[in-house]
Design a protein around this motif. Structure first.
Motif, PDB file in Angstrom:
ATOM      1  N   ALA A  40       7.521  -6.593   7.000  1.00  0.00           N
ATOM      2  CA  ALA A  40       7.227  -5.281   6.418  1.00  0.00           C
ATOM      3  C   ALA A  40       8.414  -4.357   6.645  1.00  0.00           C
ATOM      4  O   ALA A  40       9.125  -4.461   7.654  1.00  0.00           O
ATOM      5  N   TYR A  41       8.653  -3.484   5.655  1.00  0.00           N
ATOM      6  CA  TYR A  41       9.625  -2.399   5.821  1.00  0.00           C
ATOM      7  C   TYR A  41       8.813  -1.185   6.261  1.00  0.00           C
ATOM      8  O   TYR A  41       8.099  -0.592   5.445  1.00  0.00           O
ATOM      9  N   GLY A  42       8.838  -0.847   7.530  1.00  0.00           N
ATOM     10  CA  GLY A  42       7.962   0.207   8.035  1.00  0.00           C
ATOM     11  C   GLY A  42       6.518  -0.208   7.810  1.00  0.00           C
ATOM     12  O   GLY A  42       6.097  -1.292   8.240  1.00  0.00           O
ATOM     13  N   PRO A  45       4.253  -3.608   3.419  1.00  0.00           N
ATOM     14  CA  PRO A  45       4.401  -5.059   3.547  1.00  0.00           C
ATOM     15  C   PRO A  45       5.234  -5.633   2.397  1.00  0.00           C
ATOM     16  O   PRO A  45       5.095  -5.198   1.248  1.00  0.00           O
ATOM     17  N   ALA A  46       6.102  -6.602   2.714  1.00  0.00           N
ATOM     18  CA  ALA A  46       6.925  -7.238   1.669  1.00  0.00           C
ATOM     19  C   ALA A  46       6.651  -8.742   1.599  1.00  0.00           C
ATOM     20  O   ALA A  46       6.728  -9.335   0.522  1.00  0.00           O
ATOM     21  N   LEU A  47       6.341  -9.365   2.732  1.00  0.00           N
ATOM     22  CA  LEU A  47       5.992 -10.792   2.747  1.00  0.00           C
ATOM     23  C   LEU A  47       4.724 -10.958   3.567  1.00  0.00           C
ATOM     24  O   LEU A  47       4.580 -10.332   4.625  1.00  0.00           O
ATOM     25  N   GLY A  64       9.470 -14.977  -9.377  1.00  0.00           N
ATOM     26  CA  GLY A  64       8.324 -14.069  -9.292  1.00  0.00           C
ATOM     27  C   GLY A  64       8.721 -12.707  -9.812  1.00  0.00           C
ATOM     28  O   GLY A  64       9.907 -12.406  -9.948  1.00  0.00           O
ATOM     29  N   PRO A  65       7.731 -11.863 -10.097  1.00  0.00           N
ATOM     30  CA  PRO A  65       8.020 -10.553 -10.670  1.00  0.00           C
ATOM     31  C   PRO A  65       8.822  -9.669  -9.729  1.00  0.00           C
ATOM     32  O   PRO A  65       8.840  -9.894  -8.512  1.00  0.00           O
ATOM     33  N   SER A  66       9.443  -8.682 -10.311  1.00  0.00           N
ATOM     34  CA  SER A  66      10.247  -7.743  -9.535  1.00  0.00           C
ATOM     35  C   SER A  66       9.429  -7.162  -8.379  1.00  0.00           C
ATOM     36  O   SER A  66       8.280  -6.763  -8.570  1.00  0.00           O
ATOM     37  N   GLY A  67      10.024  -7.161  -7.184  1.00  0.00           N
ATOM     38  CA  GLY A  67       9.353  -6.580  -6.032  1.00  0.00           C
ATOM     39  C   GLY A  67       8.417  -7.535  -5.307  1.00  0.00           C
ATOM     40  O   GLY A  67       7.749  -7.139  -4.350  1.00  0.00           O
ATOM     41  N   CYS A  68       8.381  -8.811  -5.729  1.00  0.00           N
ATOM     42  CA  CYS A  68       7.435  -9.750  -5.095  1.00  0.00           C
ATOM     43  C   CYS A  68       7.930 -10.258  -3.739  1.00  0.00           C
ATOM     44  O   CYS A  68       7.172 -10.900  -3.017  1.00  0.00           O
ATOM     45  N   GLY A  69       9.193 -10.001  -3.412  1.00  0.00           N
ATOM     46  CA  GLY A  69       9.676 -10.380  -2.082  1.00  0.00           C
ATOM     47  C   GLY A  69      10.714 -11.496  -2.057  1.00  0.00           C
ATOM     48  O   GLY A  69      11.077 -11.989  -0.980  1.00  0.00           O
ATOM     49  N   LYS A  70      11.241 -11.897  -3.206  1.00  0.00           N
ATOM     50  CA  LYS A  70      12.192 -13.025  -3.260  1.00  0.00           C
ATOM     51  C   LYS A  70      13.435 -12.752  -2.402  1.00  0.00           C
ATOM     52  O   LYS A  70      13.829 -13.582  -1.575  1.00  0.00           O
ATOM     53  N   THR A  71      14.032 -11.575  -2.628  1.00  0.00           N
ATOM     54  CA  THR A  71      15.264 -11.267  -1.890  1.00  0.00           C
ATOM     55  C   THR A  71      14.969 -11.070  -0.405  1.00  0.00           C
ATOM     56  O   THR A  71      15.740 -11.499   0.457  1.00  0.00           O
ATOM     57  N   THR A  72      13.833 -10.449  -0.119  1.00  0.00           N
ATOM     58  CA  THR A  72      13.451 -10.251   1.293  1.00  0.00           C
ATOM     59  C   THR A  72      13.355 -11.601   2.008  1.00  0.00           C
ATOM     60  O   THR A  72      13.839 -11.765   3.132  1.00  0.00           O
ATOM     61  N   LEU A  73      12.750 -12.574   1.334  1.00  0.00           N
ATOM     62  CA  LEU A  73      12.617 -13.906   1.941  1.00  0.00           C
ATOM     63  C   LEU A  73      13.991 -14.549   2.118  1.00  0.00           C
ATOM     64  O   LEU A  73      14.304 -15.086   3.189  1.00  0.00           O
ATOM     65  N   LEU A  83      19.735  -5.710  11.144  1.00  0.00           N
ATOM     66  CA  LEU A  83      20.275  -4.366  11.369  1.00  0.00           C
ATOM     67  C   LEU A  83      19.360  -3.263  10.854  1.00  0.00           C
ATOM     68  O   LEU A  83      19.667  -2.087  11.012  1.00  0.00           O
ATOM     69  N   ASN A  84      18.244  -3.665  10.230  1.00  0.00           N
ATOM     70  CA  ASN A  84      17.315  -2.653   9.711  1.00  0.00           C
ATOM     71  C   ASN A  84      16.184  -2.442  10.724  1.00  0.00           C
ATOM     72  O   ASN A  84      15.283  -3.275  10.857  1.00  0.00           O
ATOM     73  N   ASP A  85      16.256  -1.316  11.437  1.00  0.00           N
ATOM     74  CA  ASP A  85      15.287  -1.051  12.510  1.00  0.00           C
ATOM     75  C   ASP A  85      13.863  -0.914  11.992  1.00  0.00           C
ATOM     76  O   ASP A  85      12.910  -1.022  12.761  1.00  0.00           O
ATOM     77  N   THR A 230      16.088 -16.192  -8.637  1.00  0.00           N
ATOM     78  CA  THR A 230      16.427 -15.883 -10.023  1.00  0.00           C
ATOM     79  C   THR A 230      15.247 -15.263 -10.757  1.00  0.00           C
ATOM     80  O   THR A 230      14.095 -15.595 -10.495  1.00  0.00           O
ATOM     81  N   HIS A 231      15.588 -14.345 -11.682  1.00  0.00           N
ATOM     82  CA  HIS A 231      14.604 -13.785 -12.594  1.00  0.00           C
ATOM     83  C   HIS A 231      14.473 -14.651 -13.830  1.00  0.00           C
ATOM     84  O   HIS A 231      13.573 -14.446 -14.637  1.00  0.00           O
ATOM     85  N   ASN A 232      15.455 -15.549 -13.976  1.00  0.00           N
ATOM     86  CA  ASN A 232      15.595 -16.294 -15.215  1.00  0.00           C
ATOM     87  C   ASN A 232      14.880 -17.637 -15.070  1.00  0.00           C
ATOM     88  O   ASN A 232      15.356 -18.544 -14.387  1.00  0.00           O
TER      89      ASN A 232
HETATM   90  N1  LIG Z   1      15.441  -1.999   2.425  1.00  0.00           N
HETATM   91  C1  LIG Z   1      14.186  -1.787   2.014  1.00  0.00           C
HETATM   92  N2  LIG Z   1      13.461  -0.769   2.496  1.00  0.00           N
HETATM   93  C2  LIG Z   1      12.186  -0.559   2.105  1.00  0.00           C
HETATM   94  N3  LIG Z   1      11.540  -1.333   1.230  1.00  0.00           N
HETATM   95  C3  LIG Z   1      12.207  -2.369   0.698  1.00  0.00           C
HETATM   96  C4  LIG Z   1      13.565  -2.646   1.054  1.00  0.00           C
HETATM   97  N4  LIG Z   1      13.980  -3.754   0.372  1.00  0.00           N
HETATM   98  C5  LIG Z   1      12.920  -4.123  -0.375  1.00  0.00           C
HETATM   99  N5  LIG Z   1      11.872  -3.307  -0.188  1.00  0.00           N
HETATM  100  C6  LIG Z   1      10.529  -3.441  -0.799  1.00  0.00           C
HETATM  101  O1  LIG Z   1      10.032  -4.719  -0.455  1.00  0.00           O
HETATM  102  C7  LIG Z   1       9.368  -5.325  -1.564  1.00  0.00           C
HETATM  103  C8  LIG Z   1      10.048  -6.647  -1.916  1.00  0.00           C
HETATM  104  O2  LIG Z   1      11.354  -6.356  -2.394  1.00  0.00           O
HETATM  105  P1  LIG Z   1      12.378  -7.522  -2.769  1.00  0.00           P
HETATM  106  O3  LIG Z   1      13.687  -6.874  -3.081  1.00  0.00           O
HETATM  107  O4  LIG Z   1      12.364  -8.548  -1.727  1.00  0.00           O
HETATM  108  O5  LIG Z   1      11.717  -8.096  -4.089  1.00  0.00           O
HETATM  109  P2  LIG Z   1      12.336  -9.032  -5.204  1.00  0.00           P
HETATM  110  O6  LIG Z   1      11.271  -9.976  -5.611  1.00  0.00           O
HETATM  111  O7  LIG Z   1      13.611  -9.630  -4.740  1.00  0.00           O
HETATM  112  O8  LIG Z   1      12.605  -7.969  -6.361  1.00  0.00           O
HETATM  113  P3  LIG Z   1      13.686  -7.968  -7.538  1.00  0.00           P
HETATM  114  O9  LIG Z   1      13.401  -9.180  -8.353  1.00  0.00           O
HETATM  115  O10 LIG Z   1      13.412  -6.694  -8.279  1.00  0.00           O
HETATM  116  O11 LIG Z   1      15.035  -7.992  -6.885  1.00  0.00           O
HETATM  117  C9  LIG Z   1       9.416  -4.276  -2.674  1.00  0.00           C
HETATM  118  O12 LIG Z   1       8.226  -3.547  -2.642  1.00  0.00           O
HETATM  119  C10 LIG Z   1      10.599  -3.409  -2.311  1.00  0.00           C
HETATM  120  O13 LIG Z   1      10.442  -2.109  -2.817  1.00  0.00           O
END
Ligand SMILES: Nc1ncnc2c1ncn2[C@@H]1O[C@H](COP(=O)(O)OP(=O)(O)OP(=O)(O)O)[C@@H](O)[C@H]1O
Length: 278
Positions: A40-42, A45-47, A64-73, A83-85, A230-232
């Motif tokens: 979670a970011y604060g 929840p992200a994953l 997965g759709p934008s914001g689903c957590g791919k990059t976070t994972l 580095l993100n407190d 990937t989005h593609n």
């Molecule tokens: N640094 C951050 N601080 C706070 N919230 C974040 C941060 N990075 C991502 N989020 C939130 O975490 C959730 C997952 O984001 P993430 O970037 O992992 O999704 P994604 O599937 O990679 O999206 P996209 O396809 O648009 O890149 C989203 O709700 C996003 O707003």
């Protein structure tokens, strides 16, 4: 071609905690084992409780759709959230059997083993040669001849050598966007990682450069594990062996790519890959 075909039955007791359809990659064939990972970011929840294994020397796509957590994972896999407190994490990530958050793990060494390439090419403001030499210079000193050999090897591995061999001391910024992205991949390969994380590596590139990156991804899996965000969906279908579909931070379906795109097990996956859910 996929090599594993057993899938957890969503109705079976082993997966009673989840309704996800998740392929079971044997532990012995896995590079990463992710277990109960929540992040979670604060308070956001992200994953949510992700459990999956990523097979070694295969290409695995996260879609997965934008914001689903791919990059976070993806970023969790080489501890880029450290580095993100604000980030709170639960659960485990094992790389080749070792928990990556264990106190004895050195983050710099983890990031050497698990390289990352971002969406926008980010060569350093120095020559083509020095970009690839950069990581090598941080390691044990090499004789110039050895270093030159490593640089040629990395540039060949990134399918860039023929295009730059006569201009190694030109600025990296004189390259095209597609060449810059392959240079960044060469820079990452030079330190001999085991895993390459690719976050939308071709989304800023033209179709021909995209094709070259896709060919490169396929060629690298003989020696590396590759994980691609990937989005593609066509790209995921073209280059990956396995695909994980995430939605709202949860793993919905994880399967051999052919199976996921031709015969998804869950309606939610089908809705996404057919464009009925964005
Ligand atoms: N640094 C951050 N601080 C706070 N919230 C974040 C941060 N990075 C991502 N989020 C939130 O975490 C959730 C997952 O984001 P993430 O970037 O992992 O999704 P994604 O599937 O990679 O999206 P996209 O396809 O648009 O890149 C989203 O709700 C996003 O707003």
């Amino acid at each position: 071609m996929p090599v594993f075909d057993s899938v957890t039955d969503p109705a079976s007791p082993a997966s009673a905690v989840s309704t996800a359809a998740v392929i079971e990659i044997p532990a012995s064939a896995s590079c990463f084992e992710i277990e109960g990972l929540s992040l979670a970011y604060g308070d956001t929840p992200a994953l949510e409780n992700l459990t999956l294994r990523v097979p070694r020397q295969r290409v695995t796509a996260f879609i997965g759709p934008s914001g689903c957590g791919k990059t976070t994972l993806l970023r969790a896999l080489n501890r880029l959230h450290d580095l993100n407190d604000e980030v709170r994490r639960q659960g485990h990530i094992h790389l080749e059997g070792q928990e990556i958050h264990a106190p004895e793990v050195e983050v710099a060494e983890l990031r050497r083993r698990v390289g990352m390439v971002f969406q926008t090419p980010n060569p350093f403001p120095m020559s083509i040669y020095e970009n690839v030499a950069f990581g090598l210079r941080l390691q044990a000193p090499l004789k110039k001849r050895q270093r030159d050999e490593m640089i040629e090897w990395a540039l060949r591995s990134a399918a860039l050598w023929d295009e730059v061999k006569d201009r190694l001391h030109d600025s990296a910024w004189s390259l095209s966007g597609g060449q810059q992205q392959r240079l960044v991949i060469a820079r990452t390969l030079a330190v001999e990682p085991e895993v390459l994380l690719l976050d939308e590596p071709a989304s800023a590139l033209d179709p021909i450069s995209t094709l070259k990156i896709e060919e490169l991804i396929r060629s690298l899996k003989s020696r590396l594990t590759l994980i691609l965000v990937t989005h593609n969906m066509q790209q995921a279908a073209r280059v990956s062996d396995y695909t994980a579909f995430l939605h709202a931070g949860e793993l919905v379906e994880y399967a051999a790519t052919d199976a996921l795109f031709t015969n998804p097990r869950l309606a939610q996956t089908e809705n996404y890959i057919t464009g009925r859910m964005v």
